[in-house]
Design an enzyme around this catalytic site. Structure first.
Site, mmCIF file in Angstrom:
data_model
loop_
_atom_site.group_PDB
_atom_site.id
_atom_site.type_symbol
_atom_site.label_atom_id
_atom_site.label_comp_id
_atom_site.label_asym_id
_atom_site.label_seq_id
_atom_site.Cartn_x
_atom_site.Cartn_y
_atom_site.Cartn_z
ATOM 1 N N HIS A 94 -3.581 22.762 68.804
ATOM 2 C CA HIS A 94 -3.322 22.056 70.406
ATOM 3 C C HIS A 94 -2.217 21.519 71.077
ATOM 4 O O HIS A 94 -1.451 21.012 70.051
ATOM 5 C CB HIS A 94 -4.485 21.157 70.536
ATOM 6 N N HIS A 117 -5.263 7.074 74.870
ATOM 7 C CA HIS A 117 -6.274 7.065 75.584
ATOM 8 C C HIS A 117 -6.880 8.686 75.270
ATOM 9 O O HIS A 117 -5.708 8.936 74.322
ATOM 10 C CB HIS A 117 -5.735 7.172 76.956
ATOM 11 N N HIS A 134 -4.474 9.821 72.449
ATOM 12 C CA HIS A 134 -2.488 9.528 72.119
ATOM 13 C C HIS A 134 -2.051 8.279 72.210
ATOM 14 O O HIS A 134 -2.666 7.750 73.792
ATOM 15 C CB HIS A 134 -1.455 10.218 72.478
ATOM 16 N N ASP A 183 3.580 6.310 81.545
ATOM 17 C CA ASP A 183 3.332 6.042 82.274
ATOM 18 C C ASP A 183 2.271 7.590 81.806
ATOM 19 O O ASP A 183 3.505 8.447 82.774
ATOM 20 C CB ASP A 183 3.273 5.718 83.516
#
Length: 376
Positions: A252, A325, A289, A295
């Site tokens: 991925h 998140h 991660h 941000d």
């Protein structure tokens, strides 16, 4: 010269390859990385999801805003009157409804503008000529270019300003310059009959934005009166459908593999439909991660957003740096079960090195329960 200390170590249960063949007792892999997936990183294996919080206090929280609810607030005569959703010293993030032909020209002297056409189609007139634009187009407008839009159907546009900066293409390294999209796919305005026909001797005004303030210049003629030009600076566009994403059936790839445009303090990435990893041991959804130098903002344009529940086109998620998140529980379970073989999502990601501030406009359309959407 700076040289970060790097000495790969191993401790306890772990996989030898990132994002693949995770140990059964600790399938929740969390990447802790620096420099936007380019710097030092470690992969920590947990027995619980890193997003399994039950309470959240304070302003640092994941946010979701439904820009579809802006309605009249997003309808503005000038692009510079469209509501700012997020901003910092190097970037402004707006959402604009352009339903009627612009009667005045726009010129941004603060930096380059990137327009992404979320809905509609129309004609763009600028210093360099004319070109048609439609749903799914990215349009890069260099700093201080005069321009206007004439919609054929009502248009909704995401606008990202590179404040005091310019947009460039990313380095493509060993995959070569024709990967992701061939630069030959970029289109530019033309001095054509349509452009020449719009030139007139009527009074025209130009709204000029500088230091985030507007000035107005009035001409007794249309200043878009170019008869020709030459050079290597111009407006350019590319549609997301012309992007051919990098893929691996066994690994991925990080979001940085999908970078479309770069500025000095942020990047723009585009997620487009692609096959999902087919190797039995490969992770099949975005990995958890903690990318604590950036941000992350995602604008959802079209399709089924496979890593998020209850997210629809026209919504934005904002994950500030400082916490982990990753995919929602249903998406993670679907990945474990190999439930899907293809993604059909289209999304625009903004990653900024500098902290973004949400505005009152953003808060007015925010879903306050989004922070708890990771509950299993």
């Amino acid at each position: 010269m700076r040289n970060p200390a790097r000495f790969p170590l191993k401790e306890g249960l772990h996989s030898r390859q990132a994002h693949a063949d995770l140990p059964e007792q600790a399938i929740y892999e969390r990447e802790v990385g620096r420099e936007g997936f380019f710097g030092p990183a470690s992969h920590i294996h947990h027995k619980h999801p890193p997003t399994g919080w039950v309470e959240w206090e304070g302003e640092l929280r994941p946010r979701a805003m439904d820009l579809n609810q802006l309605n009249e607030l997003a309808m503005a005569r000038s692009p510079f009157s469209a509501p700012v959703i997020l901003h910092n010293a190097h970037c402004q993030y707006r959402f604009w409804h352009c339903n009627e032909p612009m009667t005045e020209l726009a010129r941004n002297a603060d930096g380059d503008d990137l327009l992404f056409v979320h809905r509609g189609q129309g004609e763009l007139f600028c210093d360099y000529g004319h070109m048609s634009v439609s749903e799914g187009d990215y349009i890069v407008i260099p700093r201080a270019t005069m321009w206007r839009l004439t919609p054929e159907t009502p248009m909704q546009l995401l606008m990202i300003e590179a404040t005091d900066d310019s947009y460039q293409l990313p380095e493509k390294g060993m995959v070569g310059q024709h990967a992701v999209f061939d630069p030959a796919m970029l289109e530019y305005p033309r001095i054509n009959d349509t452009f020449l026909a719009q030139q007139d001797e009527n009074t025209w005004r130009v709204d000029v934005k500088r230091h985030q303030r507007l000035s107005r210049i009035t001409y007794p003629f249309n200043p878009l009166d170019a008869q020709g030009w030459h050079g290597d600076l111009t407006v350019m566009k590319i549609n997301w459908r012309d992007i051919r994403p990098l893929m691996s059936h066994r690994y991925h790839l990080p979001p940085s593999a999908h970078t479309t445009f770069v500025a000095k303090r942020f990047v723009i990435c585009t997620f487009v439909p692609r096959p999902i990893e087919s190797d039995p041991g490969a992770l099949k959804v975005p990995f958890y991660h903690s990318n604590d130098d950036f941000d992350e903002v995602l604008f959802y344009h079209a399709g089924d957003f496979f890593s998020r529940d209850n997210i629809e086109a026209g919504m934005v998620t904002f994950h500030p740096a400082g916490f982990t998140h990753g995919p929602h529980p249903k998406a993670f379970a679907a990945g474990q079960a190999h439930a899907k073989t293809f993604t059909d999502e289209v999304a625009v990601m903004l990653d900024t090195r500098d902290a973004l501030q949400a505005t009152a406009a953003a808060e007015s359309v925010e879903n306050p329960d989004y922070v708890y959407s990771w509950r299993g």
